[in-house]
Design an enzyme around this catalytic site. Structure first.
Site, mmCIF file in Angstrom:
data_model
loop_
_atom_site.group_PDB
_atom_site.id
_atom_site.type_symbol
_atom_site.label_atom_id
_atom_site.label_comp_id
_atom_site.label_asym_id
_atom_site.label_seq_id
_atom_site.Cartn_x
_atom_site.Cartn_y
_atom_site.Cartn_z
ATOM 1 N N THR A 105 -25.982 5.365 -15.947
ATOM 2 C CA THR A 105 -25.573 6.734 -16.250
ATOM 3 C C THR A 105 -24.243 7.055 -15.569
ATOM 4 O OG1 THR A 105 -27.873 7.359 -16.406
ATOM 5 C CG2 THR A 105 -26.293 9.158 -16.136
ATOM 6 N N ALA B 13 -13.790 -0.356 -6.497
ATOM 7 C CA ALA B 13 -12.991 -1.552 -6.785
ATOM 8 C C ALA B 13 -13.753 -2.836 -6.469
ATOM 9 C CB ALA B 13 -11.693 -1.502 -5.982
ATOM 10 N N THR B 14 -14.651 -2.767 -5.512
ATOM 11 C CA THR B 14 -15.457 -3.956 -5.196
ATOM 12 C C THR B 14 -16.284 -4.350 -6.414
ATOM 13 O OG1 THR B 14 -15.556 -3.360 -2.860
ATOM 14 C CG2 THR B 14 -17.272 -4.847 -3.668
ATOM 15 N N GLN C 110 -4.472 -0.417 -3.458
ATOM 16 C CA GLN C 110 -3.493 0.142 -2.514
ATOM 17 C C GLN C 110 -2.169 0.492 -3.185
ATOM 18 O OE1 GLN C 110 -4.157 1.022 0.524
ATOM 19 N NE2 GLN C 110 -6.105 -0.019 0.900
ATOM 20 N N SER D 244 -9.989 2.221 -6.919
ATOM 21 C CA SER D 244 -11.036 3.044 -6.301
ATOM 22 C C SER D 244 -10.476 4.446 -6.055
ATOM 23 C CB SER D 244 -11.429 2.464 -4.933
ATOM 24 O OG SER D 244 -12.636 1.762 -4.990
ATOM 25 N N ALA D 245 -11.207 5.479 -6.491
ATOM 26 C CA ALA D 245 -10.694 6.851 -6.407
ATOM 27 C C ALA D 245 -10.451 7.320 -4.968
ATOM 28 C CB ALA D 245 -11.669 7.805 -7.099
ATOM 29 N N HIS D 246 -11.265 6.821 -4.033
ATOM 30 C CA HIS D 246 -11.155 7.382 -2.673
ATOM 31 C C HIS D 246 -9.883 6.968 -1.949
ATOM 32 C CE1 HIS D 246 -12.380 3.851 -0.090
ATOM 33 N NE2 HIS D 246 -12.832 3.429 -1.259
ATOM 34 N N ASN E 104 -3.470 -4.308 1.682
ATOM 35 C CA ASN E 104 -4.000 -3.173 2.432
ATOM 36 C C ASN E 104 -3.585 -3.170 3.900
ATOM 37 O OD1 ASN E 104 -5.789 -5.454 1.981
ATOM 38 N ND2 ASN E 104 -7.271 -4.420 3.280
ATOM 39 N N CYS F 264 -13.019 -2.914 7.115
ATOM 40 C CA CYS F 264 -14.071 -3.802 6.614
ATOM 41 C C CYS F 264 -14.201 -5.014 7.524
ATOM 42 C CB CYS F 264 -13.753 -4.311 5.209
ATOM 43 S SG CYS F 264 -12.859 -3.177 4.185
HETATM 44 N N1 7TS Z 1 -9.107 -3.790 -2.417
HETATM 45 C C1 7TS Z 1 -8.230 -3.400 -1.475
HETATM 46 C C2 7TS Z 1 -6.824 -3.891 -1.521
HETATM 47 C C3 7TS Z 1 -8.664 -2.523 -0.481
HETATM 48 O O1 7TS Z 1 -7.796 -2.119 0.440
HETATM 49 C C4 7TS Z 1 -10.005 -2.082 -0.452
HETATM 50 C C5 7TS Z 1 -10.517 -1.209 0.656
HETATM 51 C C6 7TS Z 1 -10.860 -2.504 -1.481
HETATM 52 C C7 7TS Z 1 -10.376 -3.370 -2.433
HETATM 53 C C8 7TS Z 1 -12.275 -2.074 -1.585
HETATM 54 O O2 7TS Z 1 -12.416 -0.763 -2.006
HETATM 55 P P1 7TS Z 1 -13.898 -0.161 -2.231
HETATM 56 O O3 7TS Z 1 -13.671 1.229 -2.655
HETATM 57 O O4 7TS Z 1 -14.534 -1.007 -3.280
HETATM 58 O O5 7TS Z 1 -14.589 -0.293 -0.924
HETATM 59 N N2 7TS Z 1 -9.824 -1.435 1.870
HETATM 60 C C9 7TS Z 1 -10.103 -0.991 3.100
HETATM 61 C C10 7TS Z 1 -9.206 -1.099 4.171
HETATM 62 O O6 7TS Z 1 -8.090 -1.615 4.117
HETATM 63 N N3 7TS Z 1 -9.772 -0.568 5.273
HETATM 64 O O7 7TS Z 1 -10.978 -0.113 4.925
HETATM 65 C C11 7TS Z 1 -11.194 -0.363 3.599
#
Ligand code: 7TS
Length: 389
Positions: free
Chosen positions: A240, A72-73, A182, A202-204, A154, A327
């Site tokens: 890729t 997502a970043t 989220q 973001s899948a994780h 989040n 983060c």
């Molecule tokens: N946007 C939101 C709302 C998030 O909570 C996070 C990760 C990201 C973007 C970024 O996701 P990534 O997969 O690109 O890293 N949030 C958190 C959190 O709340 N604690 O650790 C990571």
């Protein structure tokens, strides 16, 4: 000691079914999907199924794009920097609106755009911790290129009225991006109903692997690529494609959708049970009304107990929680969300975040309640700032 994971807003366990689905694409069907031989072409069917699952998961139409990316970043960087190239650099527009409570992947990118001369408005949240259409309406101008507002926060789990916010932007001819990281798997997410132009995930965060995500782009919209290169994803996101991860994300999305009813009932019930137990401890404040939050999240301030100390003590007892965004936890500054919600520094520094998932069990919550009570008692006993009087 049994470990209990209550930090699912930071990341989630990969669902074993997802791992199994990914497995053949590492050592058997490992071809580059762009290759013309069988190693390449044999992965196409699994990629198509993954794409279908992603489209179904967020209610996208055939003419829309979902770009597979790294997270997502990356998606947020792509939208914000792409809009800068498309609308701001040329001088057509010069303004972006976001909120004071976005994840750093949006906020920091906005600050970067400011360094390039873009005007950015960081909207405050109301007393409930959300951004309402009124707050947004007051900031929109004819020069606004893009509004970027998260679907769910989040830290607090608070869900924003995305359909109303996006409708307002559409009326005013302003593009709308939502960070749905989220929200996916916790509340229904439908890009048609929400009427958004861009959406990132973001899948994780929904039991898929780390390092893979998606960017939804409404059909007919163009967006300058972040990566130029080998024309993968029709040149909209070169590089890729990570086939095993894409396959995993597709299945994770489908499983997340299947699980939504359970999220709204069972996960919510366990969350509420934990929350009730915490609120039964004197001098605790849970942030954000329950009915406005995702079913899995609790952000709570425990008076007299530093958040970092609490996390340390819980960790010693096998419980993983967070002081707010992992983060941001390297810095000791109060998390901006608390400042934005008008909370005192004491509340901010004594807050911890507990976030459940569909893998959280009743027995885990039972034990977490006990451990939490013990931790608070121990830490308050040695706290200089806490007295019961
Ligand atoms: N946007 C939101 C709302 C998030 O909570 C996070 C990760 C990201 C973007 C970024 O996701 P990534 O997969 O690109 O890293 N949030 C958190 C959190 O709340 N604690 O650790 C990571």
């Amino acid at each position: 000691m049994e470990r209990i994971y209550l930090d699912n807003n930071a990341t989630t366990v990969v669902d074993p079914r997802v791992r199994e689905a990914m497995d053949p694409f590492f050592c058997q069907s490992y071809g580059n999907p762009n290759s013309l031989h069988d190693f390449g072409t044999e992965v196409h069917e699994a990629m198509r199924i993954a794409m279908d699952r992603l489209y179904a998961g967020i209610g996208a139409r055939d003419e829309d794009d979902i770009l597979i990316n790294s997270c997502a970043t990356e998606g947020a960087n792509h939208v914000l920097k792409g809009i800068w190239f498309d609308l701001i650099r040329s001088g057509k527009k010069d303004h972006v609106i976001t909120t004071q409570v976005e994840h750093p992947c949006v906020k920091e990118t906005c600050q970067f755009l400011e360094s390039l001369g873009t005007r950015v408005t960081y909207l405050p949240v109301n007393a409930d911790g959300i951004v309402t259409p009124d707050i947004l309406a007051a900031a929109l101008t004819d020069r606004t290129a893009l509004v970027s507002i998260m679907w769910a926060n989040n830290e607090t789990g608070l869900v924003f009225p995305i359909a109303d916010l996006a409708a307002l932007c559409r009326e005013r001819g302003v593009l709308f991006h939502t960070d749905a990281v989220q929200a996916i798997g916790k509340v229904p997410v439908d890009v048609k109903m929400a009427g958004v132009d861009f959406l990132t995930f973001s899948a994780h965060k929904f039991h898929g692997p780390k390092g893979v995500g998606g960017l939804f782009i409404r059909g007919g919209r163009s967006l300058t690529p972040l990566f130029h290169g080998g024309e993968q994803m029709e040149g909209k996101r070169s590089g890729t494609i990570n086939v095993p991860y894409m396959v995993g994300m597709g299945l994770a999305m489908e499983l997340a959708q299947d699980n939504l009813p359970r999220e709204a009932t069972e996960v919510r019930r366990l969350r509420d049970r934990l929350e009730d137990a915490i609120m039964a401890i004197p001098d605790t404040v849970v942030i954000g009304r329950r009915e406005l939050r995702t079913p899995n999240t609790i952000l709570v301030s425990i008076r007299g107990v530093e958040g970092e100390a609490m996390i340390w003590d819980l960790n010693r007892h096998g419980i993983a929680a967070s002081t707010g965004s992992a983060c941001a936890s390297e810095s000791l500054e109060a998390n901006p969300i608390f400042v934005a919600m008008g909370m005192t520094s004491e509340l901010a520094h004594t807050a911890i975040r507990l976030s459940l998932s569909r893998f959280t069990t009743e027995a885990e919550i039972h034990r977490a309640c006990e451990v939490l009570r013990g931790s608070v008692e121990r830490l308050r006993a040695i706290s200089s700032s806490y007295s019961k009087s």
